[in-house]
Design a protein around this motif. Structure first.
Motif, PDB file in Angstrom:
ATOM      1  N   LEU A 140     -10.443  -0.802   8.014  1.00 15.71           N
ATOM      2  CA  LEU A 140     -10.854  -0.406   6.666  1.00 15.71           C
ATOM      3  C   LEU A 140     -12.338  -0.075   6.613  1.00 15.71           C
ATOM      4  CD1 LEU A 140      -8.802  -3.058   4.674  1.00 15.71           C
ATOM      5  CD2 LEU A 140      -8.364  -0.597   4.770  1.00 15.71           C
TER       6      LEU A 140
ATOM      7  N   ALA B   9      -3.188   0.534  -3.509  1.00 18.26           N
ATOM      8  CA  ALA B   9      -2.748  -0.748  -2.968  1.00 18.26           C
ATOM      9  C   ALA B   9      -2.744  -1.794  -4.064  1.00 18.26           C
ATOM     10  CB  ALA B   9      -3.659  -1.193  -1.817  1.00 18.26           C
TER      11      ALA B   9
ATOM     12  N   LEU C  55      -9.616   4.520  -2.357  1.00 13.39           N
ATOM     13  CA  LEU C  55      -8.514   3.575  -2.495  1.00 13.39           C
ATOM     14  C   LEU C  55      -8.451   3.118  -3.945  1.00 13.39           C
ATOM     15  CD1 LEU C  55      -6.311   1.713  -1.286  1.00 13.39           C
ATOM     16  CD2 LEU C  55      -8.121   0.032  -0.870  1.00 13.39           C
TER      17      LEU C  55
ATOM     18  N   LEU D  69      -4.084   7.400  -2.340  1.00 13.42           N
ATOM     19  CA  LEU D  69      -3.919   6.141  -1.629  1.00 13.42           C
ATOM     20  C   LEU D  69      -4.140   5.000  -2.614  1.00 13.42           C
ATOM     21  CD1 LEU D  69      -3.673   4.534   1.099  1.00 13.42           C
ATOM     22  CD2 LEU D  69      -6.162   4.764   1.287  1.00 13.42           C
TER      23      LEU D  69
ATOM     24  N   ALA E 114       0.862  -1.184   0.000  1.00 15.75           N
ATOM     25  CA  ALA E 114       0.000   0.000   0.000  1.00 15.75           C
ATOM     26  C   ALA E 114       0.897   1.232   0.000  1.00 15.75           C
ATOM     27  CB  ALA E 114      -0.922   0.017   1.214  1.00 15.75           C
TER      28      ALA E 114
ATOM     29  N   THR F 125      -2.852  -1.839   3.663  1.00 14.05           N
ATOM     30  CA  THR F 125      -3.618  -0.584   3.648  1.00 14.05           C
ATOM     31  C   THR F 125      -4.024  -0.187   5.060  1.00 14.05           C
ATOM     32  OG1 THR F 125      -4.465  -1.148   1.449  1.00 14.05           O
ATOM     33  CG2 THR F 125      -5.611   0.589   2.662  1.00 14.05           C
TER      34      THR F 125
END
Length: 866
Positions: free
Chosen positions: A174, A108, A219, A106, A97, A198
């Motif tokens: 998350l 991943a 994400l 961000l 990540a 992450t």
């Protein structure tokens, strides 16, 4: 010691002394940069809430600065991302990540398969994270120990508790961050390692920079194999973003093609360059947009001018989300969004779909701009309390300012009124930070006798006594002056100070509403900044094509590469378009899958190899290419091994490094790959080098898993014979013009093979003293005569000049190999396998000599029976 600050101290009584060291707060950023550069983390402690009337001011650690969590402009590279990474490795797979807290990006990925380690290493090199989080307790494991070795130089490893990467905590973290009940909505249910990485990175950001966590509401999931994979050796050989010589941008492909007008466009270009596309449809969409911008010169110029007027909107939007915008940055946002209608208005409906889609991504922020411009004075002062907020925005603030203005006016008039009241003409009003306002007289005047007027007022004998009877209070005695205050002056000074503090409080309160308004639209601002960055990059591509006569490549699917008049984009700009010799390239055809390129040093072999690879890269990032025409098939990977380099820290020689990189290529290349290899095998003896180089070429040709497009430059002219022995191998040479004992390098690549390397001539060009060059020429002539004589003797004798020496192998080796081929390990019990292994080892070390193999080096082999 770290930043060279003198250590001082302060007495606290009882003979104790507290050591102290510090710098002014305004200079802190420079010292923080030094500390971060030295590998330290820095805690920022700040005042919280209002100042109490009594007691200590409350302070807290508001953030922790580490290499991966920088947001201050003075600490960040303007034209590159600053990534924080988190990696977790488990059972031959890895989760990765990354986040750039200065832009809110961000992402991943999860890497699996037999080549996971190589792919992870390539991805870490691409990202170049400033800091990488890893599980602390796993650092001693083989997998995680090798993980730290995969990190590029300059990346700091930060161990984190194993609980940060725990699966059960990852799901909760998350779901809370992204406000979802199921990880399937994020695409993480089938990527457990990516989910854990992450979650770990989010936890770290929340600990070190809490204000940024709210911005990380999206994400991006991606697959490393979804774009062209470029390993560290290839990036280094091609000098994509970092020069081998200087370590900077000058002399790199990025430096040559970067014509972006904004920092956010420059960062976008770097991401595109390090992550070339594999999707032909997306590549051609970029080509179409660049082609349209090339044709519309006036629109392109208008875009470039408007983009050049923009600040770094991406990082400003991130600071808005973190509520750390300064007034000047707020004004910059207002100015930036005022330009957005220009872009939307200028892009017509008949533009290519990629550009029309950009227009739809531009948000509307007129209300925010109007509010900022209506509220904040322009240009705003450096500090609150000095007029940051415009008059008329707050009735309460205006009232306090009026009171403060009356107080300041009274103090300004104090000197005149006090001279009239006291009859002392030498009185002056002064101010300093320690004592505030005061009335000052020279000590000579204070000691003088009063005159008639003053005596009539108070009946005092001296001026000093006279002032004391008028309620003057001595505040400070100096060498040449006396300082006084009066009750009235103290009252007005207190009123002025309170008014100023109230002004600061009210200005901050009004400005907090501006921060709230900006934070509310931070995500749309980031989306707009991303669209502008893409437009900036495409406009830069178009300008590059026009300035340097680049052409749009034709993308194909047949696996071939045909470049007419190809040029090296960096070398061409360095020496000039007229001085550069263009060359053609044809690869991937039935008769030319592998090209063996021979020629002397300085003739341009390495430049030719690199230019073919760079043209392929440029095409797949969406740029036009430096050529007369180009027909290119998409390549999944480019492997480049150009230039000798050892690894002193790893105790690996140049040849060892070369073989490691060659092994990586042979393991991971595919038929869709492009290989550019320079001087494979040169780091060892001539015969060993020829053997290795030829074996590599034959393996690339024969292995059905490979057969990839290959340019192989070499000084081993014997390899050119492969063009006559192997189908699909062609021979190329760099032309050289001989004039007596001098040579002229034409830098032109033609069909055929070179028969000489012209090493002595190159030595002369390099400035080797003439006696050395003459002696070298004489030695070379002697060696060539000896070689020719040996060859003639061998021919006259009806055979080779010398029988090849049999290789030395330990006795019994061939018998061991024979028995190994008869074993069936899947049908053997562990005990039987162990017994067989013991017997084979014994046979290999003490068995009878094989009659076909020499038992000792230098001894002839026994003649085998017929």
């Amino acid at each position: 010691r770290a930043v060279d600050i003198a250590l001082t101290g302060r007495d606290i009584g009882r003979g104790e002394r507290v050591p102290m060291a510090g710098v002014p707060a305004v200079a802190a950023e420079g010292y923080i940069a030094k500390l971060i550069g030295l590998g330290h983390r820095v805690a920022i402690c700040d005042q919280i809430g209002e100042v109490p009337i009594r007691g200590l001011v409350k302070r807290e650690v508001v953030r922790v600065i580490s290499p991966g969590t920088l947001v201050e402009d003075g600490l960040l590279p303007a034209r590159a991302n600053n990534f924080l990474a988190a990696v977790v490795v488990e059972r031959g797979a890895a989760g990765l990540a990354t986040v750039d807290v200065s832009t809110g990006h961000l992402a991943a990925t999860e890497i699996r398969g037999p080549a996971w380690s190589a792919l992870l290493a390539a991805e870490l090199v691409r990202l170049g994270p400033a800091e990488c989080l890893v599980p602390a307790h796993d650092l001693g494991d083989d997998e995680n120990a090798s993980l730290t070795a995969l990190l590029p130089s300059g990346s700091r490893t930060t161990p984190r508790p194993a609980s940060s990467f725990a699966p059960h905590r990852a799901g909760d973290r998350l779901r809370r961050q992204f406000q979802t009940a199921a990880l399937a909505s994020l695409g993480l249910d089938e990527r457990p390692l990516a989910a854990r990485a992450t979650a770990a990175i989010l936890e770290y950001v929340e600990e070190t920079l809490p204000s940024a966590i709210g911005l990380l509401d999206r994400l991006e999931l991606y697959a490393v194999e979804g774009s062209m994979v470029l390993d560290g050796a290839t990036r280094r050989s091609l000098e994509l973003t970092e020069s081998i010589r200087s370590g900077g941008r000058e002399g790199t492909l990025l430096g040559a093609i970067d014509l972006t007008a904004t920092p956010m466009g420059a960062r976008m270009l770097r991401r595109w360059l390090t992550q070339p596309l594999l999707d032909r449809e997306v590549i051609e969409a970029r080509h179409a947009a660049v082609g349209w911008l090339v044709k519309h010169r006036l629109l392109r110029a208008e875009f470039a001018e408007a983009l050049g007027a923009l600040p770094d909107l991406e990082r400003l939007a991130s600071r808005a989300a973190q509520r750390t915008l300064s007034p000047r940055e707020a004004i910059a946002i207002a100015g930036a969004v005022r330009h957005l209608p220009t872009f939307a208005r200028t892009l017509p409906d008949d533009a290519p779909p990629l550009l029309v889609a950009l227009r739809g991504d531009l948000g509307e922020f007129g209300a925010l701009a109007e509010r900022i411009e209506r509220t904040i004075e322009e240009p705003p002062p450096a500090a609150f309390g000095e007029g940051v907020i415009r008059k008329g925005c707050s009735a309460e603030l205006d009232e306090v300012r009026l009171l403060a203005g009356d107080t300041r006016a009274w103090i300004a008039d104090l000197e005149r009124s006090e001279r009239e009241r006291t009859g002392v003409r030498g009185l002056k009003v002064g101010y300093n930070r320690v004592f505030g306002y005061f009335l000052e007289l020279s000590r000579t005047v204070v000691a003088q006798a009063t005159d008639y007027y003053q005596h009539e007022l108070t009946g005092a004998a001296t001026v000093g006594e006279h002032l004391e009877r008028l309620e003057y209070v001595r505040k400070q005695t100096m060498a040449g002056a006396e300082r006084f205050v009066t009750p009235k002056l103290q009252e007005y000074e207190l009123r002025a100070r309170n008014a100023q503090e109230e002004i600061v409080r009210l200005e901050r309160a009004v400005y907090a509403e501006i921060l709230d308004a900006a934070a509310a639209v931070a995500r749309p601002l980031l989306d707009t900044a991303s669209a502008l960055a893409r437009l900036d990059t495409l406009v830069g591509f178009a300008e590059l094509a026009v300035r340097h006569e680049y052409v749009c490549p034709v993308m194909m699917d047949d696996g071939s590469v045909e470049i007419i008049g190809g040029r090296h984009p960096v070398v061409e700009q360095a020496i000039g378009r007229e001085a550069f010799m263009p060359n053609d390239t044809r690869l991937g055809m039935p008769d030319a899958t592998i090209a063996i390129l021979t020629g002397p040093n300085m003739a341009g072999k390495s430049t030719y190899l690199r230019q073919v690879a760079l043209i392929a890269l440029l095409a797949q990032i969406g740029s036009f290419v430096p050529a007369t025409s180009a027909r290119l098939s998409i390549v999944d990977r480019v492997f480049a091994r150009v230039g000798a380099q050892d690894d002193l820290a790893g105790q690996r020689s140049t040849f060892m490094v070369e073989m490691i990189e060659t092994a990586n290529i042979l393991r991971n290349a595919t038929p869709r790959s492009l290989l550019v290899l320079d001087e494979i095998g040169r780091g060892t003896s001539t015969f060993d080098g020829i053997a290795v180089a030829r074996a590599v070429v034959e393996h690339l040709h024969d292995n059905p898993r490979l057969r990839c497009k290959t340019l192989f430059a070499t000084h081993y002219h014997e390899l050119a014979d492969l063009a006559n022995e192997l189908d699909g191998v062609t021979s190329l040479q760099v032309e050289v013009l001989e004039r007596g004992d001098r040579v002229v390098f034409l830098h032109r690549v033609v069909t055929g093979a070179a028969d000489r390397s012209y090493g002595v001539h190159v030595a002369r060009l390099a400035g080797v003293p003439e006696p050395v060059a003459r002696r070298a020429a004489a030695i070379l002539a002697d060696l060539e005569r000896a070689r020719d004589a040996q060859a003639q003797a061998g021919t006259a004798g009806g055979g080779a000049a010398a029988a090849p020496q049999q290789p030395y192998l330990p006795a019994g080796t061939l018998e061991v190999l024979r028995r190994l081929t008869t074993l069936e390990p899947l049908r053997m019990s562990p005990l039987d396998a162990l017994a067989e292994l013991v017997e084979l080892v014994s046979l290999a070390t003490s068995g009878p000599p094989d009659p076909n193999v020499a038992s000792k080096p230098g001894e002839p082999a026994a003649k085998a029976p017929a």
